[in-house]
Design a protein around this motif. Structure first.
Motif, PDB file in Angstrom:
ATOM      1  N   ALA A 163     -15.582  -5.145  -7.597  1.00 14.80           N
ATOM      2  CA  ALA A 163     -14.440  -4.324  -8.025  1.00 14.80           C
ATOM      3  C   ALA A 163     -14.631  -2.866  -7.619  1.00 14.80           C
ATOM      4  O   ALA A 163     -13.660  -2.171  -7.284  1.00 14.80           O
ATOM      5  N   ALA A 164     -15.896  -2.400  -7.633  1.00 15.08           N
ATOM      6  CA  ALA A 164     -16.150  -0.999  -7.263  1.00 15.08           C
ATOM      7  C   ALA A 164     -15.742  -0.780  -5.802  1.00 15.08           C
ATOM      8  O   ALA A 164     -15.155   0.246  -5.448  1.00 15.08           O
ATOM      9  N   GLU A 165     -16.031  -1.773  -4.957  1.00 10.73           N
ATOM     10  CA  GLU A 165     -15.667  -1.633  -3.536  1.00 10.73           C
ATOM     11  C   GLU A 165     -14.153  -1.725  -3.344  1.00 10.73           C
ATOM     12  O   GLU A 165     -13.575  -1.032  -2.499  1.00 10.73           O
ATOM     13  N   ALA A 166     -13.519  -2.575  -4.154  1.00 12.14           N
ATOM     14  CA  ALA A 166     -12.045  -2.664  -4.071  1.00 12.14           C
ATOM     15  C   ALA A 166     -11.441  -1.313  -4.452  1.00 12.14           C
ATOM     16  O   ALA A 166     -10.520  -0.820  -3.772  1.00 12.14           O
ATOM     17  N   ALA A 167     -11.980  -0.703  -5.516  1.00 15.98           N
ATOM     18  CA  ALA A 167     -11.460   0.600  -5.954  1.00 15.98           C
ATOM     19  C   ALA A 167     -11.690   1.648  -4.859  1.00 15.98           C
ATOM     20  O   ALA A 167     -10.823   2.479  -4.576  1.00 15.98           O
ATOM     21  N   PHE A 168     -12.863   1.587  -4.238  1.00 22.44           N
ATOM     22  CA  PHE A 168     -13.195   2.523  -3.145  1.00 22.44           C
ATOM     23  C   PHE A 168     -12.162   2.385  -2.029  1.00 22.44           C
ATOM     24  O   PHE A 168     -11.607   3.373  -1.540  1.00 22.44           O
ATOM     25  N   ARG A 169     -11.901   1.139  -1.645  1.00 21.22           N
ATOM     26  CA  ARG A 169     -10.942   0.918  -0.532  1.00 21.22           C
ATOM     27  C   ARG A 169      -9.558   1.436  -0.912  1.00 21.22           C
ATOM     28  O   ARG A 169      -8.893   2.088  -0.125  1.00 21.22           O
ATOM     29  N   ARG A 170      -9.133   1.112  -2.139  1.00 19.29           N
ATOM     30  CA  ARG A 170      -7.785   1.561  -2.562  1.00 19.29           C
ATOM     31  C   ARG A 170      -7.698   3.074  -2.556  1.00 19.29           C
ATOM     32  O   ARG A 170      -6.685   3.638  -2.151  1.00 19.29           O
ATOM     33  N   ARG A 171      -8.786   3.715  -3.010  1.00 23.19           N
ATOM     34  CA  ARG A 171      -8.807   5.187  -3.014  1.00 23.19           C
ATOM     35  C   ARG A 171      -8.591   5.742  -1.609  1.00 23.19           C
ATOM     36  O   ARG A 171      -8.100   6.838  -1.432  1.00 23.19           O
ATOM     37  N   HIS A 172      -8.994   4.972  -0.615  1.00 21.80           N
ATOM     38  CA  HIS A 172      -8.856   5.437   0.776  1.00 21.80           C
ATOM     39  C   HIS A 172      -7.659   4.779   1.464  1.00 21.80           C
ATOM     40  O   HIS A 172      -7.642   4.621   2.694  1.00 21.80           O
ATOM     41  N   GLY A 173      -6.689   4.369   0.660  1.00 24.28           N
ATOM     42  CA  GLY A 173      -5.389   3.979   1.207  1.00 24.28           C
ATOM     43  C   GLY A 173      -5.279   2.537   1.664  1.00 24.28           C
ATOM     44  O   GLY A 173      -4.274   2.167   2.280  1.00 24.28           O
ATOM     45  N   VAL A 174      -6.280   1.700   1.367  1.00 24.26           N
ATOM     46  CA  VAL A 174      -6.214   0.306   1.843  1.00 24.26           C
ATOM     47  C   VAL A 174      -5.378  -0.532   0.872  1.00 24.26           C
ATOM     48  O   VAL A 174      -5.563  -0.462  -0.346  1.00 24.26           O
ATOM     49  N   GLU A 175      -4.465  -1.319   1.456  1.00 20.32           N
ATOM     50  CA  GLU A 175      -3.671  -2.229   0.638  1.00 20.32           C
ATOM     51  C   GLU A 175      -4.465  -3.521   0.452  1.00 20.32           C
ATOM     52  O   GLU A 175      -4.898  -4.130   1.445  1.00 20.32           O
ATOM     53  N   LEU A 176      -4.687  -3.924  -0.806  1.00 23.82           N
ATOM     54  CA  LEU A 176      -5.386  -5.200  -1.028  1.00 23.82           C
ATOM     55  C   LEU A 176      -4.907  -5.846  -2.314  1.00 23.82           C
ATOM     56  O   LEU A 176      -4.401  -5.168  -3.217  1.00 23.82           O
ATOM     57  N   GLU A 177      -5.067  -7.164  -2.379  1.00 26.18           N
ATOM     58  CA  GLU A 177      -4.709  -7.905  -3.592  1.00 26.18           C
ATOM     59  C   GLU A 177      -5.947  -8.629  -4.078  1.00 26.18           C
ATOM     60  O   GLU A 177      -6.745  -9.113  -3.269  1.00 26.18           O
ATOM     61  N   LEU A 178      -6.106  -8.713  -5.423  1.00 19.97           N
ATOM     62  CA  LEU A 178      -7.237  -9.475  -5.978  1.00 19.97           C
ATOM     63  C   LEU A 178      -6.739 -10.884  -6.286  1.00 19.97           C
ATOM     64  O   LEU A 178      -5.730 -11.055  -6.976  1.00 19.97           O
ATOM     65  N   LEU A 179      -7.427 -11.885  -5.775  1.00 15.63           N
ATOM     66  CA  LEU A 179      -7.016 -13.283  -5.965  1.00 15.63           C
ATOM     67  C   LEU A 179      -8.055 -14.026  -6.783  1.00 15.63           C
ATOM     68  O   LEU A 179      -9.267 -13.759  -6.657  1.00 15.63           O
ATOM     69  N   ASP A 180      -7.616 -15.012  -7.592  1.00 16.27           N
ATOM     70  CA  ASP A 180      -8.601 -15.850  -8.288  1.00 16.27           C
ATOM     71  C   ASP A 180      -8.897 -17.091  -7.424  1.00 16.27           C
ATOM     72  O   ASP A 180      -8.279 -17.298  -6.362  1.00 16.27           O
TER      73      ASP A 180
END
Ligand SMILES: Cc1cc2nc3c(=O)[nH]c(=O)nc-3n(C[C@H](O)[C@H](O)[C@H](O)COP(=O)(O)OP(=O)(O)OC[C@H]3O[C@@H](n4cnc5c(N)ncnc54)[C@H](O)[C@@H]3O)c2cc1C
Length: 415
Positions: A163-180
């Motif tokens: 999750a920390a890396e997902a937050a990092f990416r989002r902070r830098h403008g990356v569009e991503l979705e979390l999937l189960d």
């Protein structure tokens, strides 16, 4: 210093020489030729047969997380000692690598990693649209697939840690979705179940980097770019020209672009720019199959490679080996990829082929794309690390601008 000698398959002079015919050098040469420049590419091997051939084929517009990041420091023990670690260091090369590793570790500090991510984000923001345009230009659009990419996590704990890396990416403008897990299974029904994934909807993958390199080489020939089958061993500035010398090579040019990938360090130093370029060696294995087991690129994050559906085969490509340019490949790294492939698809047997090559890597993950410190008659374009395929069209535009500035100021000086 000797005067240039004539060689039958190498011209004695040209307006611009691009040193290196990988994806970076060829993309630059094509851009310059389209701008009406007289360009030669100096390349001793088959064009596009280096790192540009063996990569994972992803146009990873989400790749803003530098290789040197705080997570590396947090997981250093596991990265160094786990048998299945995606990172390994060849002890024989360690003395030469120590300065690079020290710089790399400094770049893992949070503030540095944030700054490096911002720089990568700026370079990557239009990587996909520029590649779509570029592919159309070289007749390779059919090789690009916009199916997105998955970073898959085996356990809920790993997903939470990610999750920390997902937050990092989002902070830098990356569009991503979390999937189960079930959502991933729906997208990739043949993949062994996972706990969840980060999904990058805009990612594009190239289904045959080697074939695309051939199309690029053909486009160069059609655009009138001459390929000179030689290696540049020395670069000298004299008499207002840049002289490129080697076995069977002596050519004087107005502008030289150093784009020899992981082999650029010595030439850059000769041009007055000693830089900490080294290599992160990478590996791939391939399994032939008529119908790929995956619909899109999947990275099992803990294993540090991509599983990529390619034309008529599935490629597993990645991992990092610090070991310099001289040592032979390590069969243990191919075995590691095989174990990883079977962890995803237990029925896979022996791979049909395997490969290794040299990523051109700076310790901060930021490519060097700029004029030389001693003048714009030498332009540096190397060090793209894990992102060279993705960044080739962008790099070509940046270099074309630098060349135009250089020629403009040379013309003003001549008036
Ligand atoms: C396993 C792996 C997976 C990867 N996956 C991806 C990915 O999914 N997406 C992505 O964007 N990037 C990826 N990369 C990185 C990408 O492949 C590289 O960053 C990119 O190919 C670098 O291109 P280049 O033109 O700088 O280098 P290269 O392709 O290595 O080309 C350099 C060329 O210079 C020539 N040369 C060397 N010395 C001289 C000399 N003295 N004179 C003249 N020519 C010389 C060489 O023969 C070579 O052809 C991956 C790399 C690896 C190894």
């Amino acid at each position: 210093m000797s005067e240039p000698t004539t060689f039958s398959d190498s011209p004695q002079s040209a307006e611009i020489a691009v040193i290196g015919g990988g994806v970076i050098g060829m993309a630059i040469a094509l851009r310059l030729a389209r701008d009406g420049r007289e360009v030669v590419v100096i390349e001793p091997n088959e064009a596009g047969s280096g790192a540009s051939f063996g990569n994972a084929g992803t146009i990873a517009d989400y790749g803003v997380l530098p290789v040197a990041n705080p997570g590396v420091l947090r997981n250093l023990a596991a990265l160094a000692f786990d048998r299945d670690s995606p990172l390994s260091v060849r002890l024989a090369a360690l003395p030469g690598l120590t300065p690079w590793i020290a710089r790399f570790l400094r770049n893992c500090l949070p503030a540095r990693a944030e700054a490096n991510a911002a720089a990568l984000g700026e370079l990557l923001h239009d990587a996909t649209s520029l590649w779509l345009e570029f592919a159309a230009e070289i007749g390779a659009s059919g090789h690009l697939h916009r199916n997105g990419g998955l970073y898959a996590y085996d356990t809920p704990q790993a997903m939470t840690a990610g999750a920390a890396e997902a937050a990092f990416r989002r902070r830098h403008g990356v569009e991503l979705e979390l999937l189960d897990g079930p959502q991933v299974a729906q997208m990739e029904p043949r993949l062994k179940p996972v706990a969840g994934a980060q999904f990058f909807p805009n990612a594009v993958n190239i289904d045959d980097p080697g074939e695309v390199m051939q199309k690029l080489a053909t486009s160069l020939t059609e655009a009138g770019v001459l390929m000179v089958p030689r290696a540049v061993r020395r670069l000298e500035r004299r008499g207002g020209r840049v002289h490129l010398l080697g076995d069977g090579l002596a050519i004087a040019v107005g502008t030289a672009v150093i784009a020899a990938g992981a082999h650029s360090r010595a030439l850059s130093a000769q041009a007055g720019d000693p830089l900490p370029l080294d290599t992160e060696r990478g590996y791939h294995i391939e399994y032939d199959m008529t119908e790929p087991l995956l619909r899109r690129v999947v990275c099992p994050v803990a294993r540090g490679f991509y599983a990529v559906p390619m034309a008529g085969r599935l490629r597993f490509a990645g991992t990092v080996e610090l070991g310099g340019l001289g040592l032979p490949p390590d069969p243990a790294r191919h075995a590691l990829l095989e174990r990883g492939a079977r962890a995803m698809f237990p029925h896979l047997g022996t791979p049909d082929r395997c490969w290794f090559g040299f990523r051109p890597s700076m310790p901060d993950s930021i490519p060097v794309i700029r004029r030389g410190r001693l003048g714009g008659d030498v332009i540096l374009a190397f060090g793209h690390g894990h992102l060279g395929l993705a960044l080739a069209p962008r790099t070509a535009r940046m270099v074309a601008r630098l060349v135009a500035e250089q020629l403009g100021s040379a013309a003003r000086r001549g008036r």
